[in-house]
Design a protein around this motif. Structure first.
Motif, PDB file in Angstrom:
ATOM      1  N   GLN A 224     -35.346 -25.137 -37.773  1.00 22.78           N
ATOM      2  CA  GLN A 224     -34.344 -25.233 -37.367  1.00 22.78           C
ATOM      3  C   GLN A 224     -32.721 -25.847 -38.613  1.00 22.78           C
ATOM      4  N   TRP A 225     -31.755 -24.729 -38.664  1.00 21.19           N
ATOM      5  CA  TRP A 225     -30.711 -25.090 -39.302  1.00 21.19           C
ATOM      6  C   TRP A 225     -29.816 -24.040 -39.526  1.00 21.19           C
ATOM      7  N   TYR A 226     -28.918 -23.942 -40.016  1.00 21.68           N
ATOM      8  CA  TYR A 226     -27.913 -23.445 -39.561  1.00 21.68           C
ATOM      9  C   TYR A 226     -26.590 -22.751 -40.747  1.00 21.68           C
ATOM     10  N   TYR A 227     -26.387 -21.713 -41.508  1.00 23.97           N
ATOM     11  CA  TYR A 227     -24.986 -21.335 -42.244  1.00 23.97           C
ATOM     12  C   TYR A 227     -23.826 -20.828 -41.750  1.00 23.97           C
ATOM     13  N   HIS A 228     -23.288 -21.272 -42.070  1.00 24.27           N
ATOM     14  CA  HIS A 228     -21.273 -21.279 -41.597  1.00 24.27           C
ATOM     15  C   HIS A 228     -20.991 -19.539 -42.481  1.00 24.27           C
ATOM     16  N   ALA A 229     -20.858 -18.644 -41.295  1.00 20.61           N
ATOM     17  CA  ALA A 229     -20.195 -17.687 -41.982  1.00 20.61           C
ATOM     18  C   ALA A 229     -18.549 -17.140 -41.814  1.00 20.61           C
ATOM     19  N   ASP A 230     -18.084 -16.821 -42.783  1.00 23.56           N
ATOM     20  CA  ASP A 230     -16.999 -16.396 -42.602  1.00 23.56           C
ATOM     21  C   ASP A 230     -16.305 -15.890 -41.785  1.00 23.56           C
ATOM     22  N   SER A 231     -17.500 -14.112 -41.572  1.00 27.55           N
ATOM     23  CA  SER A 231     -16.826 -12.780 -41.091  1.00 27.55           C
ATOM     24  C   SER A 231     -18.293 -12.312 -41.282  1.00 27.55           C
ATOM     25  N   LEU A 232     -18.072 -10.922 -39.904  1.00 21.19           N
ATOM     26  CA  LEU A 232     -19.492 -10.440 -40.990  1.00 21.19           C
ATOM     27  C   LEU A 232     -19.789  -9.132 -41.590  1.00 21.19           C
ATOM     28  N   GLU A 233     -18.940  -9.283 -42.393  1.00 21.42           N
ATOM     29  CA  GLU A 233     -19.862  -8.811 -44.384  1.00 21.42           C
ATOM     30  C   GLU A 233     -20.208  -9.707 -44.671  1.00 21.42           C
ATOM     31  N   HIS A 234     -19.557 -11.031 -44.347  1.00 20.33           N
ATOM     32  CA  HIS A 234     -20.650 -12.243 -44.949  1.00 20.33           C
ATOM     33  C   HIS A 234     -21.565 -12.372 -44.514  1.00 20.33           C
ATOM     34  N   LYS A 235     -21.698 -12.723 -43.129  1.00 17.34           N
ATOM     35  CA  LYS A 235     -23.213 -13.117 -42.206  1.00 17.34           C
ATOM     36  C   LYS A 235     -24.221 -11.984 -42.915  1.00 17.34           C
ATOM     37  N   THR A 236     -23.949  -9.996 -43.334  1.00 15.43           N
ATOM     38  CA  THR A 236     -24.535  -9.809 -43.395  1.00 15.43           C
ATOM     39  C   THR A 236     -24.847 -10.193 -44.865  1.00 15.43           C
ATOM     40  N   PHE A 323     -28.934 -13.424 -36.138  1.00 16.36           N
ATOM     41  CA  PHE A 323     -27.978 -13.264 -36.764  1.00 16.36           C
ATOM     42  C   PHE A 323     -26.421 -13.136 -35.678  1.00 16.36           C
ATOM     43  N   ASP A 324     -26.594 -12.932 -34.516  1.00 18.60           N
ATOM     44  CA  ASP A 324     -25.317 -13.548 -33.654  1.00 18.60           C
ATOM     45  C   ASP A 324     -25.942 -14.325 -32.413  1.00 18.60           C
ATOM     46  N   LEU A 325     -25.192 -15.658 -32.459  1.00 14.99           N
ATOM     47  CA  LEU A 325     -25.764 -16.342 -31.411  1.00 14.99           C
ATOM     48  C   LEU A 325     -26.322 -15.802 -29.934  1.00 14.99           C
ATOM     49  N   VAL A 352     -22.930 -18.307 -38.153  1.00 14.17           N
ATOM     50  CA  VAL A 352     -22.647 -19.287 -37.330  1.00 14.17           C
ATOM     51  C   VAL A 352     -21.523 -18.937 -37.767  1.00 14.17           C
ATOM     52  N   GLU A 353     -20.735 -17.509 -37.116  1.00 16.74           N
ATOM     53  CA  GLU A 353     -19.075 -17.973 -37.296  1.00 16.74           C
ATOM     54  C   GLU A 353     -18.118 -18.962 -36.719  1.00 16.74           C
ATOM     55  N   ALA A 354     -16.847 -18.761 -36.879  1.00 16.39           N
ATOM     56  CA  ALA A 354     -15.748 -20.116 -36.545  1.00 16.39           C
ATOM     57  C   ALA A 354     -16.353 -20.493 -34.509  1.00 16.39           C
ATOM     58  N   HIS A 355     -15.992 -19.088 -33.804  1.00 13.87           N
ATOM     59  CA  HIS A 355     -16.363 -18.624 -32.248  1.00 13.87           C
ATOM     60  C   HIS A 355     -17.129 -18.799 -31.917  1.00 13.87           C
ATOM     61  N   LEU A 379     -22.995 -17.533 -52.416  1.00 19.16           N
ATOM     62  CA  LEU A 379     -22.381 -17.178 -51.390  1.00 19.16           C
ATOM     63  C   LEU A 379     -21.687 -17.975 -49.928  1.00 19.16           C
ATOM     64  N   GLU A 380     -21.042 -19.186 -50.591  1.00 19.25           N
ATOM     65  CA  GLU A 380     -20.565 -19.996 -50.281  1.00 19.25           C
ATOM     66  C   GLU A 380     -19.646 -19.806 -48.943  1.00 19.25           C
ATOM     67  N   PRO A 381     -19.082 -20.431 -48.185  1.00 21.35           N
ATOM     68  CA  PRO A 381     -18.296 -19.652 -47.239  1.00 21.35           C
ATOM     69  C   PRO A 381     -17.029 -20.338 -48.109  1.00 21.35           C
ATOM     70  N   ARG A 382     -15.660 -19.348 -46.992  1.00 18.64           N
ATOM     71  CA  ARG A 382     -14.436 -19.972 -47.705  1.00 18.64           C
ATOM     72  C   ARG A 382     -13.937 -20.305 -47.185  1.00 18.64           C
ATOM     73  N   THR A 383     -13.802 -20.732 -45.504  1.00 19.37           N
ATOM     74  CA  THR A 383     -13.628 -21.321 -44.371  1.00 19.37           C
ATOM     75  C   THR A 383     -14.425 -22.517 -44.095  1.00 19.37           C
ATOM     76  N   LYS A 384     -13.581 -23.072 -42.957  1.00 17.37           N
ATOM     77  CA  LYS A 384     -14.472 -24.207 -42.773  1.00 17.37           C
ATOM     78  C   LYS A 384     -14.617 -24.360 -41.555  1.00 17.37           C
ATOM     79  N   ALA A 385     -15.581 -25.295 -40.966  1.00 17.20           N
ATOM     80  CA  ALA A 385     -16.200 -25.142 -39.532  1.00 17.20           C
ATOM     81  C   ALA A 385     -15.109 -25.924 -38.904  1.00 17.20           C
ATOM     82  N   PRO A 386     -15.084 -25.345 -37.622  1.00 14.73           N
ATOM     83  CA  PRO A 386     -13.655 -25.983 -37.032  1.00 14.73           C
ATOM     84  C   PRO A 386     -13.462 -27.683 -36.314  1.00 14.73           C
TER      85      PRO A 386
END
Length: 441
Positions: A224-236, A323-325, A352-355, A379-386
């Protein structure tokens, strides 16, 4: 402690041969606990997440019962399995056929969505085990086309969902109609909830409670692991790259909303990924087609919601992608349990998105496992995890608290004296043998 073998569970050579052919070497936790108790003649109240061998846990002792007590002449079904959906009924029947392939036992299904006359064989020929959905079966019982008097074992599969779907009254009526039965086995994803507890108390007699969470050893087969996503587009974009990079052969992608299912599947197809989808509103033939296409390798990915995918059993799923937690950690376990079945290995990936970090923290605390983040080149995220501390490792203190809570729950269950309804209600209770009634009087 060594895991016992199937041979140690006192199963017949015909069943052992079928298990070997299916590649099942050792029983899972739910099978180890259920099979001996069921063969001893106990009522069973069992809980186990999907993918832990629950179906075989009740089918093996059911078939063994038929082999141990062969009937003298052809007749009506002796084992009745009730499931909430027709897909699940077909899958249970298919597994029963595989396990009984070296016996002469007859297995049939009774479900909605099938023309009345197609069930003629169930009524007119010898049947040993029938898998049915409550609504359609009750229709045949009322029309006196199904004889309940021969039923010796009544089994409820996914009873929690059966009650949630509004089949509670039908299920109790069927339990009352099969009151001559010897044993009742009830299986559910969870043993909590007033509706389920009340239902179980009315139809079971002094049951053995089995709560078989998958062991850490079993869960370790799922990476099990996860990827941080900036947005829905990035997630897709991440999803499409994951499927390509890991060469997913048979994967299930989970989304929260029904509206997103078809759209996401179409997006993947435009990116050259062979994909199909499953949604609750689909016609039965379309649902069957989607599942068959994934099973047969026509497509590599099935996009579905939890509701649409509940009860669907597909072998050799190598990847589960959130795709959605999910909102519930329990649902997360159910989802990832669709891979690494029957001792095989699999992977579970979350986007995983910020929310979503509060949910991720909840899942980690519940499973007592830390999910580590990964990156995909380009495809590295531009935002950081909260940084609000919502996602944390499971500390030793937290683990100790969880462990103590489980131990206290087990201790309370041992001490708890069950208040049964049998003095005030007799819905679906089995008749006592005549000898027992005489001795009491």
């Amino acid at each position: 402690m060594n895991t016992p073998t199937f041979e140690a569970l006192d199963l017949s050579p015909e069943l052992l041969k079928a298990l070997a052919k299916k590649g099942y070497n050792r029983p899972t936790s739910i099978q180890q606990q259920t099979i001996p108790a069921a063969l001893e003649g106990r009522d069973v109240l069992g809980s186990a997440p999907t993918g832990t061998g629950k179906t075989a846990a009740f089918l093996l002792p059911a078939i063994q019962h038929l082999l141990d007590h062969p009937r003298r002449k052809p007749g009506s079904p002796r084992i009745l399995v009730l499931t909430p959906t027709r897909e699940l009924a077909m899958q249970v029947a298919e597994q029963a056929e595989e396990l009984a392939q070296f016996t002469n036992l007859k297995i049939a299904t009774i479900t909605g969505g099938v023309a009345y006359q197609n069930h003629g064989e169930v009524f007119n020929t010898n049947q040993d085990l029938v898998v049915a959905t409550p609504g359609r079966l009750l229709q045949y019982i009322k029309e006196e086309n199904f004889d309940c008097r021969s039923v010796e074992v009544l089994i409820f599969d996914e009873a929690d969902r059966m009650l949630q779907m509004g089949f509670g009254q039908d299920a109790e009526t069927i339990a009352a109609e099969t009151r001559w039965r010897k044993y009742t086995w009830l299986f559910s994803a969870t043993l909590e909830g007033e509706l389920l507890v009340d239902f179980a108390q009315r139809i079971l007699t002094n049951p053995l409670e089995i709560d078989a969470e998958p062991s850490r050893r079993e869960r370790k087969k799922i990476q099990q692991w996860y990827y941080h996503a900036d947005s829905l587009e990035h997630k897709t974009k991440l999803l499409a790259r994951i499927i390509s990079n890991f060469e997913v052969e048979r994967g299930i992608v989970f989304v929260r909303r029904r509206e997103a299912v078809r759209e996401l599947s179409e997006t993947l197809r435009k990116r050259g990924i062979r994909s199909t989808y499953l949604e609750g509103e689909m016609a039965q033939t379309q649902r069957n087609q989607s599942i068959t296409r994934l099973k047969e390798g026509v497509v590599n990915v099935l996009v579905a919601t939890d509701v649409a995918a509940r009860g669907i059993d597909i072998d050799d799923v190598d990847f589960v992608i959130n795709f959605d937690l999910p909102y519930s950690a329990d649902t997360y376990l159910h989802r990832i349990g669709r891979t690494a079945r029957a001792g095989k290995k699999g992977s579970a990936i979350s986007l995983v998105e910020a929310h979503d970090y509060k949910l991720l923290g909840k899942i980690q605390r519940y499973t007592e496992e830390v999910l580590k983040p990964r990156l995909i080149d380009g495809l590295e995220p531009r935002t950081k995890a909260p940084k609000d501390g919502e996602i944390v490792s499971v500390t030793k203190k937290e683990k100790a608290r969880i462990k103590k809570k489980k131990e206290d729950k087990k201790e309370a269950a041992k001490k708890k004296v069950k208040v049964r309804h049998k003095d005030t209600k007799n819905i679906g209770k089995r008749r006592k043998p005549t000898t027992e009634q005489k001795s009491e009087s």
